[in-house]
Design a protein around this motif. Structure first.
Motif: not given
Length: 167
Positions: A13-19
């Motif tokens: 979720r964190t990586v997808e939010t940033i990307t």
């Protein structure tokens, strides 16, 4: 069919939010470029006065936008895949084949990032500027290098997770 994330849980979720945020910024940049082109063409047609350096701004905007889309596409496993020869293989073997290709992509993205960092350093050292407007070009290289590095890390993470059977 929507692409599924290759990353687990909270990290995913964190990586997808940033990307996703970076990809949205890339999309906004494309809209700005489209507005610039429209304004420049209208200015050229109506007043014989296009926006100075419009071609350079379009080149830079499109290039940065492409690099902004790469990290999100990679962590979502959204790149085009041709599975003609592997579709009948077991899921674990397919995951391993995909992981190998993710590592190949990571290697290329790492190479691109390195080349862009080198380009930024040279451009800064030699004080290179745009042709029509004397704005420095090194920040564009640096931004694209950072985005390529994020895509590299995403490709590496997805590959490791696929090798581990968690994707």
């Amino acid at each position: 069919m929507e692409a599924q994330s290759g990353l687990p849980g909270r990290f995913s979720r964190t990586v997808e939010t940033i990307t996703a945020t970076v990809a949205i910024v890339g999309g906004i940049l494309l809209l700005i470029v489209a507005g610039l082109v429209t304004t420049s063409v209208a200015g050229r047609w109506l007043f014989s006065k296009p926006i100075p350096a419009d071609y350079e701004f379009v080149e830079i905007g499109i290039g940065v936008a492409v690099f902004a889309f790469l990290p999100y596409t990679q962590v979502r496993s959204g790149h085009i895949a041709v599975d003609t020869f592997t579709q009948r293989l077991p899921a674990r073997v397919n995951a391993a084949v995909d992981a190998v290709w993710d590592l190949v992509l990571a290697a290329f993205l790492g190479f691109f990032a390195w080349g862009l960092v080198s380009g930024a350093q040279e451009s800064f050292q030699y004080n290179e500027t745009m042709v029509q407007i004397s704005w420095p070009i090194w920040p564009v290289y640096a931004i694209c290098a950072g985005l390529a590095a994020v895509a590299f890390l995403g490709a590496l993470a997805v590959a490791v997770l696929k090798f581990g059977g968690r994707a």
